[in-house]
Design a protein around this motif. Sequence first.
Motif, PDB file in Angstrom:
ATOM      1  N   LYS A   8       0.574  -1.077   0.213  1.00  0.00           N
ATOM      2  CA  LYS A   8       0.130  -0.127  -0.052  1.00  0.00           C
ATOM      3  C   LYS A   8       0.987   1.183  -0.111  1.00  0.00           C
ATOM      4  CE  LYS A   8      -3.912   2.413   1.194  1.00  0.00           C
ATOM      5  NZ  LYS A   8      -3.843   3.627   0.521  1.00  0.00           N
ATOM      6  N   ILE A   9       0.584   2.288  -0.840  1.00  0.00           N
ATOM      7  CA  ILE A   9       1.165   3.578  -0.817  1.00  0.00           C
ATOM      8  C   ILE A   9       0.541   4.355  -0.065  1.00  0.00           C
ATOM      9  CG2 ILE A   9       2.194   5.252  -2.480  1.00  0.00           C
ATOM     10  CD1 ILE A   9       3.504   2.569  -2.697  1.00  0.00           C
ATOM     11  N   TYR A  10       1.204   5.238   0.706  1.00  0.00           N
ATOM     12  CA  TYR A  10       0.534   6.062   1.694  1.00  0.00           C
ATOM     13  C   TYR A  10       1.029   7.412   1.262  1.00  0.00           C
ATOM     14  CZ  TYR A  10      -0.927   2.063   4.549  1.00  0.00           C
ATOM     15  OH  TYR A  10      -1.224   0.748   4.919  1.00  0.00           O
ATOM     16  N   LEU A  11      -0.023   8.574   1.446  1.00  0.00           N
ATOM     17  CA  LEU A  11       0.592   9.799   1.498  1.00  0.00           C
ATOM     18  C   LEU A  11       1.139  10.119   2.785  1.00  0.00           C
ATOM     19  CD1 LEU A  11      -2.513  11.787   0.163  1.00  0.00           C
ATOM     20  CD2 LEU A  11      -0.526  11.307  -0.916  1.00  0.00           C
ATOM     21  N   MET A  12       2.127  11.109   3.017  1.00  0.00           N
ATOM     22  CA  MET A  12       3.031  11.375   4.297  1.00  0.00           C
ATOM     23  C   MET A  12       2.234  11.374   5.193  1.00  0.00           C
ATOM     24  SD  MET A  12       6.130  14.107   5.083  1.00  0.00           S
ATOM     25  CE  MET A  12       5.231  15.474   4.666  1.00  0.00           C
ATOM     26  N   LYS A  13       1.304  12.310   5.439  1.00  0.00           N
ATOM     27  CA  LYS A  13       0.258  12.399   6.491  1.00  0.00           C
ATOM     28  C   LYS A  13      -0.379  11.104   6.827  1.00  0.00           C
ATOM     29  CE  LYS A  13      -0.209  17.216   6.492  1.00  0.00           C
ATOM     30  NZ  LYS A  13      -1.354  18.429   6.401  1.00  0.00           N
ATOM     31  N   GLU A  14      -0.988  10.175   6.218  1.00  0.00           N
ATOM     32  CA  GLU A  14      -1.479   8.811   6.330  1.00  0.00           C
ATOM     33  C   GLU A  14      -0.218   8.098   6.877  1.00  0.00           C
ATOM     34  OE1 GLU A  14      -4.603   8.339   2.639  1.00  0.00           O
ATOM     35  OE2 GLU A  14      -2.583   7.890   2.421  1.00  0.00           O
ATOM     36  N   ALA A  15       0.860   7.940   6.424  1.00  0.00           N
ATOM     37  CA  ALA A  15       1.874   6.959   6.717  1.00  0.00           C
ATOM     38  C   ALA A  15       2.101   7.413   8.256  1.00  0.00           C
ATOM     39  CB  ALA A  15       3.164   7.086   5.982  1.00  0.00           C
ATOM     40  N   PHE A  16       2.331   8.934   8.325  1.00  0.00           N
ATOM     41  CA  PHE A  16       2.654   9.242   9.875  1.00  0.00           C
ATOM     42  C   PHE A  16       1.488   9.008  10.785  1.00  0.00           C
ATOM     43  CE2 PHE A  16       3.017  12.517  13.264  1.00  0.00           C
ATOM     44  CZ  PHE A  16       4.315  12.316  13.603  1.00  0.00           C
ATOM     45  N   SER A  17       0.244   8.981  10.745  1.00  0.00           N
ATOM     46  CA  SER A  17      -0.876   8.673  11.399  1.00  0.00           C
ATOM     47  C   SER A  17      -0.758   7.203  11.694  1.00  0.00           C
ATOM     48  CB  SER A  17      -2.072   8.991  10.618  1.00  0.00           C
ATOM     49  OG  SER A  17      -3.365   8.694  11.475  1.00  0.00           O
ATOM     50  N   LEU A  18      -0.248   6.270  10.788  1.00  0.00           N
ATOM     51  CA  LEU A  18      -0.196   4.905  10.947  1.00  0.00           C
ATOM     52  C   LEU A  18       1.174   4.673  12.019  1.00  0.00           C
ATOM     53  CD1 LEU A  18      -0.735   3.271   7.571  1.00  0.00           C
ATOM     54  CD2 LEU A  18      -2.145   2.764   9.859  1.00  0.00           C
ATOM     55  N   LEU A  19       2.013   5.505  11.718  1.00  0.00           N
ATOM     56  CA  LEU A  19       3.242   5.451  12.612  1.00  0.00           C
ATOM     57  C   LEU A  19       2.961   5.525  14.075  1.00  0.00           C
ATOM     58  CD1 LEU A  19       6.527   4.769  13.110  1.00  0.00           C
ATOM     59  CD2 LEU A  19       6.640   7.547  12.459  1.00  0.00           C
ATOM     60  N   LEU A  24       6.449   3.202  21.250  1.00  0.00           N
ATOM     61  CA  LEU A  24       7.902   3.782  20.906  1.00  0.00           C
ATOM     62  C   LEU A  24       8.199   4.047  19.519  1.00  0.00           C
ATOM     63  CD1 LEU A  24       9.487   1.455  23.426  1.00  0.00           C
ATOM     64  CD2 LEU A  24       8.974   3.725  23.785  1.00  0.00           C
ATOM     65  N   TRP A  25       7.414   4.736  18.636  1.00  0.00           N
ATOM     66  CA  TRP A  25       7.144   4.908  17.324  1.00  0.00           C
ATOM     67  C   TRP A  25       8.584   5.972  16.946  1.00  0.00           C
ATOM     68  CZ3 TRP A  25       6.768  10.377  16.153  1.00  0.00           C
ATOM     69  CH2 TRP A  25       6.242  10.815  17.112  1.00  0.00           C
ATOM     70  N   TYR A  26       8.978   6.616  17.985  1.00  0.00           N
ATOM     71  CA  TYR A  26       9.870   7.783  17.908  1.00  0.00           C
ATOM     72  C   TYR A  26      11.371   7.291  18.149  1.00  0.00           C
ATOM     73  CZ  TYR A  26       8.988   7.724  22.684  1.00  0.00           C
ATOM     74  OH  TYR A  26       8.608   7.300  24.157  1.00  0.00           O
ATOM     75  N   LYS A  27      11.761   5.940  18.689  1.00  0.00           N
ATOM     76  CA  LYS A  27      12.584   5.671  19.562  1.00  0.00           C
ATOM     77  C   LYS A  27      14.004   5.747  18.827  1.00  0.00           C
ATOM     78  CE  LYS A  27      12.958   0.600  18.571  1.00  0.00           C
ATOM     79  NZ  LYS A  27      12.897  -0.307  18.997  1.00  0.00           N
ATOM     80  N   ASN A  28      13.822   5.560  17.325  1.00  0.00           N
ATOM     81  CA  ASN A  28      15.273   5.578  16.400  1.00  0.00           C
ATOM     82  C   ASN A  28      15.363   7.090  15.953  1.00  0.00           C
ATOM     83  OD1 ASN A  28      15.763   2.957  16.699  1.00  0.00           O
ATOM     84  ND2 ASN A  28      14.348   2.391  15.076  1.00  0.00           N
ATOM     85  N   SER A  29      14.678   8.068  16.421  1.00  0.00           N
ATOM     86  CA  SER A  29      14.744   9.299  15.681  1.00  0.00           C
ATOM     87  C   SER A  29      15.469  10.135  16.924  1.00  0.00           C
ATOM     88  CB  SER A  29      13.316  10.024  15.641  1.00  0.00           C
ATOM     89  OG  SER A  29      13.078  10.482  16.926  1.00  0.00           O
ATOM     90  N   GLU A  30      16.088  11.259  16.486  1.00  0.00           N
ATOM     91  CA  GLU A  30      17.041  12.106  17.218  1.00  0.00           C
ATOM     92  C   GLU A  30      16.220  12.872  18.367  1.00  0.00           C
ATOM     93  OE1 GLU A  30      17.504  15.978  14.192  1.00  0.00           O
ATOM     94  OE2 GLU A  30      18.952  14.309  13.957  1.00  0.00           O
ATOM     95  N   TYR A  31      14.968  12.933  18.271  1.00  0.00           N
ATOM     96  CA  TYR A  31      13.929  13.649  19.225  1.00  0.00           C
ATOM     97  C   TYR A  31      13.852  13.037  20.587  1.00  0.00           C
ATOM     98  CZ  TYR A  31      13.467  16.374  14.957  1.00  0.00           C
ATOM     99  OH  TYR A  31      13.656  17.204  14.040  1.00  0.00           O
TER     100      TYR A  31
END
Length: 76
Positions: A8-19, A24-31
């Motif tokens: 499935k291909i998602y628009l960025m906001k759709e993908a972020f909504s799923l993420l 711990l969705w943010y765990k690998n980010s620098e934030y």
Amino acid sequence: MLTIFVPKIYLMKEAFSLLITQPLWYKNSEYIRQQAVRDKRLFLAGRSIPEERMRHYLKTAGWEQTQEEQWEKDGK
């Protein structure tokens, strides 16, 4: 019977909504956690967060951008 998987291909906001539904969705980010929780809260409230930050969260969570953004001016 052969089953074919079509991703499935998602628009960025759709993908972020799923993420952000994942633990711990943010765990690998620098934030830090506090920033990620704030971003999630703002997003769910319909307020904007920087698109670059959304891209960063998605990329560090293993999402891949499959198509570049395309822009066109009205009237060419």
